[in-house]
Design an enzyme around this catalytic site. Structure first.
Site, short mmCIF file in Angstrom:
data_model
loop_
_atom_site.label_atom_id
_atom_site.label_comp_id
_atom_site.label_asym_id
_atom_site.label_seq_id
_atom_site.Cartn_x
_atom_site.Cartn_y
_atom_site.Cartn_z
N TYR A 187 0.82 -1.22 0.00
CA TYR A 187 0.00 0.00 0.00
C TYR A 187 0.85 1.27 0.00
CZ TYR A 187 -2.86 3.88 1.50
OH TYR A 187 -3.45 5.11 1.56
N HIS A 194 -2.18 16.58 -1.86
CA HIS A 194 -2.69 16.67 -0.49
C HIS A 194 -2.43 18.03 0.16
CE1 HIS A 194 -3.27 12.47 -1.10
NE2 HIS A 194 -3.58 12.21 0.16
N ASN A 207 1.70 10.66 6.25
CA ASN A 207 1.04 9.90 7.30
C ASN A 207 1.73 10.20 8.62
OD1 ASN A 207 -0.09 6.70 5.91
ND2 ASN A 207 -1.00 8.72 5.87
N TYR A 257 -16.81 28.91 47.25
CA TYR A 257 -16.16 27.74 46.66
C TYR A 257 -14.94 28.10 45.80
CZ TYR A 257 -20.16 24.72 47.85
OH TYR A 257 -21.12 24.01 48.50
N ARG A 295 -12.35 28.33 48.56
CA ARG A 295 -12.26 27.17 49.43
C ARG A 295 -11.94 25.89 48.65
NH1 ARG A 295 -17.43 24.73 52.22
NH2 ARG A 295 -18.23 26.79 51.64
N PHE A 320 -1.67 6.06 12.34
CA PHE A 320 -1.90 7.48 12.04
C PHE A 320 -3.18 8.01 12.65
CE2 PHE A 320 -3.13 4.84 8.32
CZ PHE A 320 -4.49 4.83 8.55
N GLU A 349 -11.94 5.71 4.50
CA GLU A 349 -11.64 6.33 5.80
C GLU A 349 -12.97 6.71 6.45
OE1 GLU A 349 -8.90 9.36 4.59
OE2 GLU A 349 -7.60 7.88 3.64
#
Length: 503
Positions: A56, A86, A198, A280, A283, A329, A413
């Site tokens: 791959y 990309h 990746n 609060y 405290r 990834f 994906e």
């Protein structure tokens, strides 16, 4: 002369990264790392040459095109096309210091020798880090699952002489800056584009940067909270160790101990109190600040594991003679930690704003809005508005990103982490918290003035005196936004011992 940090299999942690950044160290590969990288690449070259098996992203297409075979003569074109296609990020620019962290973390991940990358490519990344050749990267475009694909593509483009880099405060063509440094573009070999793209380095860099700030801001929340305790003339009994040892959360005990240490020898603390209990927000500082500390420690542990991991795909195991396509990834561990950290830090801001509100309310002998002649002067009225506005925004930003997922890559994906969105949201939350704490410090020191002639502890007196060199007591109204800016700069410049921060 700059010192050198050697990239190796030794564990990288927040303290080490802090040292690398603050001391502006050079990076260099250890002999061990060079050996691991070269063994992995040699194995991959042999495997491609001797086998017709599809691997791959090495001799196939990407994503849902994983079944398309690619001829050996096109493997360089395949990898460079991957980087170009990309690189489609958008939005704001990623800050340069985070880009530099991304480069460091990418080098660290590649150094383990399970990525099949050429040593020359890693050495060029080292050049980028050491010469401050910082690619222009955008905040939007990653789903945090197939790695931070778009941001890492922009990180990688300048390696092949394309894309933009920073030249001072302006952007420039990568090829121009490479020529300036007498560097030539490299030719990516099989697997290299995939190894570069990746990975989780966008999410990790944002997370590491945030954690370095979160540890420091957590410490300051305790210091500033301690000033507010004396300024509001509170009891110290809620910080007694006996209370916390019967509910022994680590962060709670640490916070209570710190508060007691910070307020040791305080004249104000030793006075008899008319109030039996405090609100609060005073405290319960150990319980609230402590819970945030525990969340910070959880996130630190997660990111320590990630920054010492191999997160590209496929992974190469030369010794075992295996090339395995997996899912390292996927950013789910980071997405959850980033969301948790945003919630924890938002809570530090929420309780801080409540203390500010109490301080300006005209209670316990303090003048309304902490100024003489209220009415003529508005005093600290509007800084509290600002804090309230920011705290409200943080509530929106703390909505988890990790519960979302959108199918991509034609269904290949089909579950993504959205950790990149969690990372950029966290960056804004942390910026906001620094501002909210700065506003509390402005108010707390103003209120403390009205406790004179009684003094707070010697530690806090010294701290406040140092602060007063930057921001003076407000006798009348002035432009308080300038005070807030100066206070944030003061917080940024105070150096805290690493053992105190990360211990």
């Amino acid at each position: 002369m700059r010192d050198t940090h050697y990239i190796s299999s030794a564990i990288l942690d927040l303290a080490t990264i802090s040292t690398i950044i603050n001391e502006n160290k050079l990076l260099e590969l250890s002999e061990e790392s060079r050996h691991n990288i070269q063994i992995s690449r040699s194995y991959l070259d042999t495997k491609i040459k001797e086998s017709s098996q599809p691997f791959y992203g090495i001799n196939t297409g990407f994503g849902s095109l994983c079944n398309v075979a690619i001829k050996n003569e096109h493997l360089t074109e395949l990898q460079e096309n991957l980087v170009r296609s990309h690189a489609c990020g958008t939005g704001d620019y990623v800050p340069k210091h985070i880009v530099k962290l991304m480069i460091l973390l990418k080098i660290q991940s590649l150094s383990y020798g399970h990525s099949g990358i050429h040593i020359e490519t890693v050495e060029r990344l080292l050049d980028f880090y050491n010469f401050d050749i910082l690619p222009v990267i955008y905040t939007q475009g990653s789903l945090g699952a197939s790695g931070d694909l778009a941001p890492l593509a922009h990180l990688s483009l300048p390696l092949i002489g394309e894309g933009l880099v920073w030249d001072g405060d302006k952007t420039a063509f990568a090829k121009t800056l490479l020529q300036k440094h007498k560097l030539s573009p490299i030719k990516l070999k099989s697997k290299e584009g995939l190894a570069l793209l990746n990975g989780t380095q966008f999410m990790v860099a944002y997370g590491v940067h945030a954690l370095l700030r979160c540890h420091k801001l957590s410490y300051f929340a305790d210091v500033i909270g301690a000033i507010s305790i004396d300024a509001f003339n509170c009891n110290l009994s809620p910080f007694d160790p006996l209370v916390h040892y019967v509910r022994p959360h680590r962060g709670q005990i640490k916070t209570a101990t710190r508060i007691q240490t910070f307020l040791a020898d305080s004249e104000i603390a030793e006075t008899e109190k008319a109030n039996v209990q405090d609100p609060y927000s005073f405290r319960c500082i150990p319980q609230v600040h402590g819970a945030s500390k525990d969340a910070i420690m959880f996130a630190s542990k997660t990111f320590k594991t990630e920054m010492n991991s191999v997160t590209d795909n496929p992974n190469i195991f030369a010794k075992e003679d295996k090339i395995i396509s997996g899912g390292n990834f996927h950013g789910q561990p980071l997405a959850l930690a980033l969301d948790f950290l945003a919630i924890a830090m938002a809570e530090l801001g929420s309780i801080s704003e409540r203390r500010t509100y109490q301080l300006i309310s005209g209670l316990r002998g303090l003048p309304p809005f902490l100024v003489d002649n209220p009415g003529l002067n508005s005093g600290m009225m509007i800084p509290q508005y600002t804090a309230a506005s920011i705290v409200s925004q943080n509530k929106q930003l703390a909505t988890p990103a990790s519960v979302d997922s959108i199918v991509s890559s034609n269904g290949q994906e089909d579950h993504v982490s959205m950790g990149a969105n969690a990372a950029t949201k966290l960056h804004k939350v942390v910026d906001n918290i620094e501002t909210v704490l700065a506003i509390e410090l402005l108010n707390a020191t103003q209120a403390l003035h009205f406790r004179a002639p009684l003094k707070t502890s010697s530690f806090l007196e010294t701290f406040v005196a140092s602060y007063r060199k930057e921001v003076s007591f407000a006798t009348t109204d002035r432009v308080f936004s300038e005070d807030i800016i100066k206070t944030k700069k003061f917080i940024d410049t105070v150096v805290i011992d690493k053992e105190e921060l990360f211990g």
